[in-house]
Design an enzyme around this catalytic site. Structure first.
Site, PDB file in Angstrom:
ATOM      1  N   TYR A  57       7.746 -20.820   2.330  1.00 18.64           N
ATOM      2  CA  TYR A  57       7.336 -20.350   1.012  1.00 18.64           C
ATOM      3  C   TYR A  57       7.170 -18.842   1.052  1.00 18.64           C
ATOM      4  CZ  TYR A  57       4.490 -19.322  -3.068  1.00 18.64           C
ATOM      5  OH  TYR A  57       4.019 -18.779  -4.251  1.00 18.64           O
ATOM      6  N   GLU A  79       8.598 -15.942  -7.037  1.00 16.50           N
ATOM      7  CA  GLU A  79       8.395 -16.950  -5.990  1.00 16.50           C
ATOM      8  C   GLU A  79       9.725 -17.527  -5.530  1.00 16.50           C
ATOM      9  OE1 GLU A  79       4.992 -20.063  -6.338  1.00 16.50           O
ATOM     10  OE2 GLU A  79       6.810 -21.095  -6.999  1.00 16.50           O
TER      11      GLU A  79
END
Lengths: 288, 377, 377, 288
Positions: free
Chosen positions: C101, C189
């Site tokens: 991530y 993101e």
């Protein structure tokens, strides 16, 4: 103890696996400098001349307690390396790299203002406390321990003056090349302040050159704050205006930054200015 | 690295700075065609990288295309400060009411960019700063925050600009700073920035000096280098990674280190000589670099003697000496030379040079004196 | 303003982040053609602006073009959390070895952007933060200096990434920050950022949330708004400059001020009702805005009563009341209403409303109680 | 004297020639606020409601001695206006403007860290010291001088609470709206510190809402540093997660920023939290 580097130095070498880094690592170890770590991202776990290599300065500091670093990293990556060192808690950072963009250095200096770290350079030969530690690329063997503190914007010109001092038996407390770029970390005034409070230093030699006005500001500072005798040499009396003389910072812009102006300002506050490098040793000897 | 006026103005225009319509021409005929296309009176401007073009007659007004062609043909035959004019810029003539100055440079003492403006545009700003310093307004720019609009507005009111141009002035100031930062300049200048009689701002002349150290991230800008106008010596020096500046004297010098090179020039001068160049060969002193440097020095016909001043430091002097001898054998120079080598094994190095029938010296002063004698001999 | 996955990934790719080859399709046939063109197995992904697409079956693998068309036809018939799927993204399937991530968001408490990375990619980062906080590495970014390469490298070593991908990771981190800053994001993101079996990094999913307040300087990004997928009420509210959020209750409310609007909802709930919406009509309360707000509220068939809570402050209540009456006359709503007006001339205002046969209240509590009663009556 | 604004205020109005600026200039003058200057670039020399207009804040400060400013400038230009005010030496800057990009505010806050200026807002109703000075857009007439210090993230919700306090005869020392944006200049903690040391304030009312964690940090600060009684109200118990509730800062992200969490944290340190706005007055009255 002398200033900035000495027996308490624990040196990390950033860019240790490069050609220059490797060569000077060996030179510094031979001089007796306590080299404790090397850093090259992606090469952690290797060894160079018996020195462990780490991926990050943070890891080098955490593992070895390094407190000083010297940077042999190519110019495009050097400013990042300086900030990495400061962020990891390195107290004294010597950047040898030449050719760092000036706006990168503007950013670096702003970053360093918010930390305790001191930067020497970039584009400098580094710093030596003869007989104790060498954090730089200067030839160690020409130096001699003694009372003369030396600060300079040049490399080989400094060696020339050191050689002349040593030849006359005038040793050096600490010799520092602060670098030939327009924007540098430690200035003449910073070094003068350190020499003033260093009991091992009895006489200060200042070697300047054309470009900027650091020498002029140093002259005012010496007049106001420095009690020890100071001798100077300024290179570039014959340099033409508007042309960069090798160093990025060595350029006369308009009528600013001439050697004549610098010499006049220094002499005006009573500082002896040599007319050729070796004469520095004569002037120092006269006043010792 | 200095850019030409037309290159600088194109970059400025790309960031939104209004510039006069115009184009460059290498021949009078093309200059005439551009003037024809632009219509009305034009300015014909020599594109050379030296100051004082105007005084030298390199900037002239032409009423129409015919006159433009004629004026261009004169300017294209000129040589300004030793540089021959190969290109002219043909700009639509502006109807000028006022000329102001706007520039951004690096303030070394404050380690910050500074914006300088003055109501005295169209002349050299250093001259204005000397003669009428109260006409100079200087603003330090926080390099992290950048230039703020209100700061530019404050400068506009400092200058007492007419209200109607203040918004344009702010836009131009913002653009100038963006150019300075995004192309890594050491100087970004509009001089003059004119107020036209219909109250528009126009960058009539522009100048950009790039940071050589930052060219690695601006390949496109690096390509703007004016290769044609460089001397062959400069071109070779750049290629070999040697710092070289041609001067007017007779004594060539080859030194390692910029500070030492300047000091060497100074000592030559101190002993009555005149240096023919600044030359720093950099670290070490391999044969091929010595040879390249020697060729560059000798390409100057004024050179009557050459001084080598090498402080070996960590390098061994015998190696340096062998490098020099190899280079000498290759080039077979016709001028006398003197070498001074210092560092590890310096006696051995000097012996090698002496064997090659080169004069040697142990001190810089001695070397300089010898070089001066050799040059006048 | 949230962007779709395919929009976010295209922006990221424009800044140099490697993304899978792929394209979007509104029909199964086009999905099949894209899969054909890509060759090999593909992933078919519903493009809807809600979380939990995967769990809902909106992301599926297809071995070839035929299967891709079939899967697309199923997904294009889906409704995920009340949103019907109108578009699918067909991406070349990646050979995934690890999922990490990487995201940048604004840390409100520190007033700085923060980069967050975790070796636990592919799941919601909030869940990772809750379950295994030691798997979250957070880095504060000095907004003036920006994100430094060494900081990204430190994160890479925190994650224990394989050496061979560290340079790619640094490049991607740098790009992510540039996207965050240059498009004025509140969230940028990549999740997951995968390491493929041939040791490349690939942004398999991306998400960008833009700062609505900054859209004025990003016209191009503003145009990415998914108008089709917005409800008519949301569209009208945006057009009228009204803040509106649809909820599930029966009591519509129209309030001036966001804090007071939330408090009004809370008080309705405190007295046993459920708000049908959040609605802030902003300053003043002109008839046309009241009318627009009322239309928006009443477009929700669940609404059984409406509460007006207007704290007039500087505005005169009689004016506000007249605005409300004008709007009521225009719209002729069929649900009961209660109004509470406070401010200058509040008695007069309440009289005007009472004359228009509207229930009035002097306190918020009283108004809420009345609205709850009216809704259940 | 009360805090931040009062008889010593000398107010400059940035954006005075706009519709909103003009209207509120009149309102503030009517309330008795010492309005000394207006600023609109390009309109220097004009007058608005008897107030001289200047082109720059610098000029307004130099000419009139303004020490406080209020900003009614459209969002794209508001951050510049804030920095202009701080740079000109304005000590207290109130920014009413709604819709400033959050990254602009990041920059502004960094800029202000290097100055003495205090920013209130943006996206806020401003500040009032009842009976003395009003620097904002709140209705002056609902306020009453008295002992309750009030700090809030909202506009009309604050008026609602003020009205309830006034109706009960509970006057206010100073009431401040700190703004509904995610990044604001003055925080709850800053205001609590000021109220704590203000002798005119006997009780503090804190009005929060969903989003961020300022209320939670305020609760910890109150427990540690505040001796005066505090009463709170938190709006948004019924707000859904992930949706912006009007204010840019009023959004529950993941599980962070819920009213429930804020209320629990406040109550855990003994702060009374009202269940509806007017109940704040009841709770304050109980403890007076």
């Amino acid at each position: 103890m002398s200033i900035l580097v000495g027996n308490g130095t624990r040196l990390a070498i950033q860019g240790i696996t490069g050609h220059e880094g490797m060569f000077h690592t060996q030179q510094m170890i031979e001089y007796g400098t306590p080299v404790v770590a090397g850093v090259t991202p992606g090469k952690g776990g290797e060894w160079v001349h018996g020195v462990p290599v780490f991926d990050t300065v943070r890891e080098a500091v955490n593992t070895t307690g390094a407190n000083t670093s010297i940077i042999y990293v190519p110019a495009p990556f050097a400013s990042d390396a300086i900030m990495e060192a400061a962020d990891a808690g390195i107290q004294l950072i010597v950047c040898v790299t030449e050719g760092i963009p000036v706006l990168d250095m503007v950013r670096v200096c702003h970053f360093l203002d918010g930390t305790d770290a001191r930067l020497i350079g970039p584009n400098c030969p580094g710093i030596i406390t003869p007989g104790e530690a060498k954090v730089g690329i200067m030839p160690g063997h020409i130096h001699l321990p003694g009372p003369v503190g030396l600060v300079s914007r040049s490399g080989t010109l400094t060696y020339e003056v050191v050689q002349a001092l040593t030849d006359r038996g005038l040793g050096q407390s600490t010799a520092v090349g602060i670098g030939g770029d327009p924007i540098i970390g430690t200035t003449f005034i910073d070094m003068l302040r350190l020499f003033e409070s260093d009991p091992m230093t009895g006489h200060v030699v200042l070697i300047g050159e054309i470009g900027g006005s650091d020498e002029e500001r140093a002259a005012q500072f010496i007049a106001a704050e420095i009690s020890k005798p100071v001798t100077a040499f300024i290179a570039g009396r014959t340099a033409p205006p508007g042309q960069r003389m090798g160093h990025a910072g060595a350029i006369i812009e308009g009528s600013e930054g001439t050697a004549q102006e610098k010499i006049a300002t220094l002499e005006a506050v009573g500082i002896g200015v040599a007319s050729y490098p070796a004469e520095v040793a004569d002037l120092v000897a006269e006043r010792m | 690295m200095k850019l030409h006026e037309f290159q600088s103005k194109r970059i400025l225009a790309g960031f939104g700075v209004p510039i006069p319509q115009g184009d460059v021409a290498p021949t009078p005929a093309e200059a005439g065609q551009i003037a024809q296309r632009l219509g009305g009176p034009v300015v014909v401007k020599a594109q050379v990288l030296v100051g004082g073009r105007g005084k030298a007659g390199g900037i002239r007004l032409a009423a129409d295309a015919g006159e433009a062609e004629q004026v261009a043909s004169q300017i294209l035959r000129m040589t300004i400060k030793g540089i021959s004019v190969n290109t002219v810029l043909i700009d639509q003539a502006a109807d000028i009411r006022e000329e102001i100055y706007m520039g951004i440079t690096l303030d070394r003492a404050n380690r910050k960019p500074a914006m300088i403006v003055s109501p005295q545009g169209g002349v050299e700003i250093e001259q204005v700063a000397k003669d009428t310093p109260e006409q100079i307004f200087k603003l330090m720019i926080d390099p992290m925050l950048g230039l703020m609009d209100y700061q530019i507005r404050n400068l506009a009111f400092d200058l007492g600009l007419p209200r109607v141009v203040i918004r344009q002035f702010t836009t131009i100031g913002r653009a100038l700073y963006r150019v300075f930062i995004q192309s890594d300049d050491t100087l970004t200048e509009i001089n003059p920035l004119v107020i036209t009689s219909d109250e528009r701002l126009l960058a009539v002349d522009g100048k950009i000096v790039l940071d050589d150290n930052a060219l690695f991230r601006h390949r496109d800008l690096g390509e703007l280098r004016d290769v044609q106008r460089q001397s062959e010596a400069e071109r070779q020096a750049r290629q070999a990674g040697i710092s070289y500046v041609k001067l007017d004297g007779k004594i060539g010098c080859m030194v390692n280190g910029a500070g030492l090179a300047m000091a060497t020039m100074d000592v030559i001068s101190l002993y009555g000589g005149q240096p023919a160049n600044f030359l720093d060969i950099g670290g070490g002193a391999k044969a091929d670099r010595v040879a390249a440097a020697l060729r560059i020095i000798l390409s100057d016909p004024n050179v009557k003697s050459v001084l080598f001043n090498i402080f070996g430091g960590i390098t061994r002097c015998d190696e340096v000496a062998r490098g020099i001898v190899t280079a000498l054998n290759e080039i077979e120079p016709q001028v006398p030379m003197v070498a001074r080598l210092v560092g590890l094994n310096e006696e051995e190095g000097q012996q090698i040079l002496a064997d090659a029938e080169m004069a040697t010296a142990t001190s810089l002063v001695e070397a300089a004196q010898t070089a001066v004698e050799l040059a006048s001999g």
